[in-house]
Write a protein that holds these residues in place. Structure first.
Motif, PDB file in Angstrom:
ATOM      1  N   PHE A 155       0.928  -1.160  -0.179  1.00  0.00           N
ATOM      2  CA  PHE A 155       0.048  -0.046   0.159  1.00  0.00           C
ATOM      3  C   PHE A 155       0.748   1.178   0.044  1.00  0.00           C
ATOM      4  CE2 PHE A 155      -2.220   3.423   2.330  1.00  0.00           C
ATOM      5  CZ  PHE A 155      -3.340   3.428   1.579  1.00  0.00           C
ATOM      6  N   ALA A 156       1.959   1.025   0.709  1.00  0.00           N
ATOM      7  CA  ALA A 156       2.926   2.376   0.635  1.00  0.00           C
ATOM      8  C   ALA A 156       3.474   2.556  -0.370  1.00  0.00           C
ATOM      9  CB  ALA A 156       3.919   2.159   1.780  1.00  0.00           C
ATOM     10  N   LYS A 157       3.783   1.516  -1.153  1.00  0.00           N
ATOM     11  CA  LYS A 157       4.415   1.514  -2.644  1.00  0.00           C
ATOM     12  C   LYS A 157       3.582   2.357  -3.584  1.00  0.00           C
ATOM     13  CE  LYS A 157       7.154  -0.983  -5.764  1.00  0.00           C
ATOM     14  NZ  LYS A 157       7.653  -2.486  -6.087  1.00  0.00           N
ATOM     15  N   ASN A 158       2.277   1.784  -3.319  1.00  0.00           N
ATOM     16  CA  ASN A 158       1.345   2.266  -4.427  1.00  0.00           C
ATOM     17  C   ASN A 158       1.066   3.798  -4.304  1.00  0.00           C
ATOM     18  OD1 ASN A 158       1.291   0.033  -5.824  1.00  0.00           O
ATOM     19  ND2 ASN A 158      -0.600  -0.905  -4.279  1.00  0.00           N
ATOM     20  N   THR A 159       0.915   4.241  -2.944  1.00  0.00           N
ATOM     21  CA  THR A 159       0.556   5.503  -2.427  1.00  0.00           C
ATOM     22  C   THR A 159       1.754   6.370  -2.933  1.00  0.00           C
ATOM     23  OG1 THR A 159      -0.622   4.799  -0.515  1.00  0.00           O
ATOM     24  CG2 THR A 159       0.058   6.968  -0.307  1.00  0.00           C
ATOM     25  N   LYS A 160       2.691   6.030  -2.632  1.00  0.00           N
ATOM     26  CA  LYS A 160       4.148   6.875  -3.146  1.00  0.00           C
ATOM     27  C   LYS A 160       4.141   7.001  -4.688  1.00  0.00           C
ATOM     28  CE  LYS A 160       9.155   6.948  -2.930  1.00  0.00           C
ATOM     29  NZ  LYS A 160      10.212   6.332  -2.444  1.00  0.00           N
ATOM     30  N   LYS A 161       3.623   5.967  -5.423  1.00  0.00           N
ATOM     31  CA  LYS A 161       3.629   6.169  -6.742  1.00  0.00           C
ATOM     32  C   LYS A 161       2.426   7.155  -7.200  1.00  0.00           C
ATOM     33  CE  LYS A 161       3.218   3.488 -10.944  1.00  0.00           C
ATOM     34  NZ  LYS A 161       2.910   2.469 -11.674  1.00  0.00           N
ATOM     35  N   GLN A 162       1.145   7.197  -6.488  1.00  0.00           N
ATOM     36  CA  GLN A 162       0.116   7.999  -6.768  1.00  0.00           C
ATOM     37  C   GLN A 162       0.590   9.374  -6.520  1.00  0.00           C
ATOM     38  OE1 GLN A 162      -3.301   6.478  -4.729  1.00  0.00           O
ATOM     39  NE2 GLN A 162      -3.632   4.718  -6.056  1.00  0.00           N
ATOM     40  N   VAL A 163       1.163   9.488  -5.386  1.00  0.00           N
ATOM     41  CA  VAL A 163       1.838  10.727  -5.015  1.00  0.00           C
ATOM     42  C   VAL A 163       2.526  11.529  -5.957  1.00  0.00           C
ATOM     43  CG1 VAL A 163       3.052  12.300  -3.316  1.00  0.00           C
ATOM     44  CG2 VAL A 163       1.178  10.545  -2.389  1.00  0.00           C
ATOM     45  N   GLU A 164       3.546  10.764  -6.505  1.00  0.00           N
ATOM     46  CA  GLU A 164       4.449  11.207  -7.712  1.00  0.00           C
ATOM     47  C   GLU A 164       3.534  11.558  -8.730  1.00  0.00           C
ATOM     48  OE1 GLU A 164       7.405   8.155  -7.968  1.00  0.00           O
ATOM     49  OE2 GLU A 164       8.222   8.685  -6.213  1.00  0.00           O
ATOM     50  N   ASP A 165       2.476  10.703  -9.155  1.00  0.00           N
ATOM     51  CA  ASP A 165       1.742  11.068 -10.356  1.00  0.00           C
ATOM     52  C   ASP A 165       1.338  12.474 -10.272  1.00  0.00           C
ATOM     53  OD1 ASP A 165       2.982   8.644 -11.698  1.00  0.00           O
ATOM     54  OD2 ASP A 165       1.166   7.579 -11.100  1.00  0.00           O
ATOM     55  N   ALA A 166       0.536  12.436  -8.800  1.00  0.00           N
ATOM     56  CA  ALA A 166      -0.092  13.803  -8.710  1.00  0.00           C
ATOM     57  C   ALA A 166       0.955  15.005  -8.750  1.00  0.00           C
ATOM     58  CB  ALA A 166      -0.572  13.799  -7.302  1.00  0.00           C
ATOM     59  N   GLU A 167       1.908  14.893  -8.273  1.00  0.00           N
ATOM     60  CA  GLU A 167       2.989  15.863  -7.987  1.00  0.00           C
ATOM     61  C   GLU A 167       3.333  16.165  -9.844  1.00  0.00           C
ATOM     62  OE1 GLU A 167       6.107  14.788  -5.986  1.00  0.00           O
ATOM     63  OE2 GLU A 167       5.290  15.377  -4.028  1.00  0.00           O
ATOM     64  N   GLN A 168       3.417  15.403 -10.513  1.00  0.00           N
ATOM     65  CA  GLN A 168       3.753  15.517 -11.833  1.00  0.00           C
ATOM     66  C   GLN A 168       2.551  16.250 -12.496  1.00  0.00           C
ATOM     67  OE1 GLN A 168       4.915  11.807 -13.693  1.00  0.00           O
ATOM     68  NE2 GLN A 168       6.571  11.471 -12.615  1.00  0.00           N
ATOM     69  N   GLN A 169       1.313  15.980 -12.269  1.00  0.00           N
ATOM     70  CA  GLN A 169       0.082  16.425 -12.989  1.00  0.00           C
ATOM     71  C   GLN A 169      -0.185  17.911 -12.501  1.00  0.00           C
ATOM     72  OE1 GLN A 169      -3.217  14.100 -12.115  1.00  0.00           O
ATOM     73  NE2 GLN A 169      -2.612  12.366 -13.536  1.00  0.00           N
ATOM     74  N   ALA A 170       0.248  18.204 -11.341  1.00  0.00           N
ATOM     75  CA  ALA A 170       0.244  19.549 -10.853  1.00  0.00           C
ATOM     76  C   ALA A 170       1.221  20.447 -11.441  1.00  0.00           C
ATOM     77  CB  ALA A 170       0.397  19.608  -9.144  1.00  0.00           C
ATOM     78  N   GLN A 171       2.343  20.014 -11.535  1.00  0.00           N
ATOM     79  CA  GLN A 171       3.489  20.696 -12.242  1.00  0.00           C
ATOM     80  C   GLN A 171       3.190  20.972 -13.663  1.00  0.00           C
ATOM     81  OE1 GLN A 171       7.016  18.334 -11.692  1.00  0.00           O
ATOM     82  NE2 GLN A 171       7.344  18.839  -9.527  1.00  0.00           N
ATOM     83  N   LYS A 172       2.555  19.968 -14.154  1.00  0.00           N
ATOM     84  CA  LYS A 172       1.969  20.273 -15.652  1.00  0.00           C
ATOM     85  C   LYS A 172       1.110  21.311 -15.753  1.00  0.00           C
ATOM     86  CE  LYS A 172       0.524  17.773 -19.757  1.00  0.00           C
ATOM     87  NZ  LYS A 172       0.038  16.327 -20.210  1.00  0.00           N
ATOM     88  N   ILE A 173       0.058  21.200 -14.809  1.00  0.00           N
ATOM     89  CA  ILE A 173      -1.083  22.225 -14.579  1.00  0.00           C
ATOM     90  C   ILE A 173      -0.751  23.526 -14.521  1.00  0.00           C
ATOM     91  CG2 ILE A 173      -3.276  22.899 -13.565  1.00  0.00           C
ATOM     92  CD1 ILE A 173      -3.704  19.854 -12.991  1.00  0.00           C
TER      93      ILE A 173
END
Length: 521
Positions: A26-44
């Motif tokens: 779960f921790a591994k998946n959560t970290k991946k989702q956070v990274e994806d979210a940060e990438q989307q936020a930076q893109k936005i």
């Protein structure tokens, strides 16, 4: 037992290992989702910055364009104002030049006027000298004429003026008489022309009102029902309506005889209802007659309203509308009163229009001129004066009130429409066949009979029937006894004999009836 414990321990260990593994995954998946979210936020954020830069550039361009446009408009406005100022300066300069030129011209003209004035003064002096010489010659001439004629100048002048005055007066009288004769001839011709045109445009049919109405039956068998046992039904109808029913050998017909058209109409409608219903007996007859009276009152209002609408008369008081409707059931010398009043109204409107007067006022006065002939109560006043009082009571125009009262010369005519009403009334009544004097005398004699009987105390109703040969008097049982009935019959007969003129003899019947009615509930 030991085996079960071992199984339990193994199960617990397996559960703990599973939980640890699950948390790791779960921790591994959560970290991946956070990274994806940060990438989307930076893109936005990057996209937003690009959009903001583009929008900023567009707004700057629009502002520059707006500034350029405003500057161009301002420059244009400044140029226009400068142009107008230049034009105004040019006009001012032109006006200054014009004023300067006019001033010079006025100065030049003033000098010329001075020269002309001097010349005129010299001429006036010459004229004054000539006038003085002429007056001396005139005085000398007058003295010579006085010496020759043996008259002073004043006496000769007075004689000449008197002679001229008499001659002018004689000529003026002759001319005046000639103008008056010519005007009278033309006025008579125009008046005859106007009256003839008015009569032609409102030519109405003349129908003499009779004193009988024929009631048609489907068969002669109904006559027996109307007569009733020992004639009680027919007596009840006659007592309730005041109409004489004549049942003779005429097939399928009964004659209703009365001088009052309103009573005949009530009797006709009541008979029609009774025959249609089939129930004919005294109590039912009285009920139907009472209902018919109320229906006739409503019909009178409808006739009045329809008449004023057709004539285009507005704002008439409801009571006057009712009186107009009531005219339908009255006659004047055999001529229907409503037809006569309508005809007079139309004649007055035409004459008023030709004479340039108030058409609506003349039509109103023409319709109401005979309202005094349909009073609710008997009065000693003539119909013209009574009509004038009614019109005044219900707020009619003073001109209308005066025309009603003056159409038989009983009051002084104060308004121009009064003689028009009088003339049109005479025109309508003078048509060939419009009126019959004998019929009116007969109707008046019948009415006088009833009025005489109603003057006694305790009398409820009085009906003259059999063409005035019988007077039926219905008294109130509570106020008049049987002995009083006989006495009343004798007194009425004696009064008729002493006060009235009539052919043949008149039978006086006093009817006294006591009823006791109780309703079982």
């Amino acid at each position: 037992m030991d085996a079960n414990i071992i199984y339990i321990i193994i199960g617990v260990i397996a559960l703990i290992v599973g939980i640890i593994a699950g948390r790791f995954i779960f921790a591994k998946n959560t970290k991946k989702q956070v990274e994806d979210a940060e990438q989307q936020a930076q893109k936005i954020i990057a996209d937003s910055q690009i959009t903001a830069e583009n929008l900023k550039k567009e707004k700057l361009l629009e502002a520059k364009e707006k500034f350029v446009q405003l500057k161009a408009d301002h420059d244009k406005e400044v140029l226009e104002k400068n142009r107008k100022l230049n034009e105004a300066e040019s006009r001012v300069k032109q006006k200054e030049q014009s004023i300067t030129q006019k001033t010079e011209n006025l100065e030049k003209q003033g000098k010329e006027n001075e020269a002309i004035k001097d010349n005129l003064n010299r001429q006036l002096e010459v004229v004054s000298q000539k006038r003085t010489e002429l007056e001396k010659h005139q005085e000398e001439h007058i003295r010579r004429l006085e010496k020759i004629a043996a008259l002073s100048a004043e006496d000769a002048k007075a004689q000449l003026i008197e002679s001229l005055k008499q001659e002018a007066h004689t000529q003026a009288l002759a001319l005046q008489q000639e103008i008056i004769d010519d005007a009278r001839l033309k006025a008579n011709k125009e008046a005859r022309k106007l009256i003839i045109q008015s009569i032609q445009r409102t030519a109405a049919e003349q129908a003499i009102e009779n004193s009988i109405t024929v009631f048609n039956l489907e068969s002669d068998e109904i006559k027996g029902q109307i007569i009733g046992r020992e004639g009680r039904n027919i007596r009840a109808i006659e007592a309730a309506t005041g109409v004489d029913l004549i049942v003779d050998d005429t097939p399928e017909a009964i004659v209703l005889s009365s001088f009052d058209p309103l009573r005949r109409e009530i009797a006709r409608l009541s008979l029609q209802r009774l025959v249609s219903d089939g129930r004919i007996h005294p109590a039912r007859i009285e009920e139907v007659v009472e209902k018919t009276r109320k229906q006739i009152e409503e019909q009178i209002m409808e006739i009045g309203e329809r008449t004023v609408i057709e004539l285009g008369i507005h704002g008439l008081h409801k009571e006057l509308v009712r009186i107009v409707g009531k005219m339908r059931f009255r006659s004047s010398y055999g001529q229907n009163l409503l037809m006569h009043s309508r005809e007079v109204a139309n004649l007055c409107a035409i004459m008023a229009a030709e004479l340039g007067m108030n058409v609506k006022l003349a039509k109103r006065a023409g319709l109401l001129h005979d309202i005094g002939k349909v009073p609710d109560e008997e009065t000693e006043l003539s119909h013209a004066l009574l009509g004038m009082k009614l019109a005044e009571k219900y707020g009619e125009n003073p001109a209308v009130v005066n025309a009603i009262g003056a159409h038989h010369d009983e009051v002084e005519m104060q308004y121009v429409i009064a003689p028009i009403i009088q003339a049109c009334d005479a025109i309508s009544g003078a048509r060939p066949g419009a009126r019959r004097e004998i019929m009116q005398q007969y109707l008046q004699r019948i009415k006088d009979l009833e009025t005489l009987a109603m003057s006694y105390p305790g009398v409820e109703k009085a009906y003259a029937i059999q063409a005035g040969r019988e007077l039926r008097v219905i008294v109130e049982a509570d106020k008049v006894t049987d002995n009083d009935s006989a006495k009343l019959s004798f007194e009425i007969a004696q009064k008729i004999q002493t006060e009235m003129t009539y052919p043949g003899q008149i039978k006086v019947t006093v009817i006294r009836e006591k009823r006791a009615v109780t309703v079982a509930r």
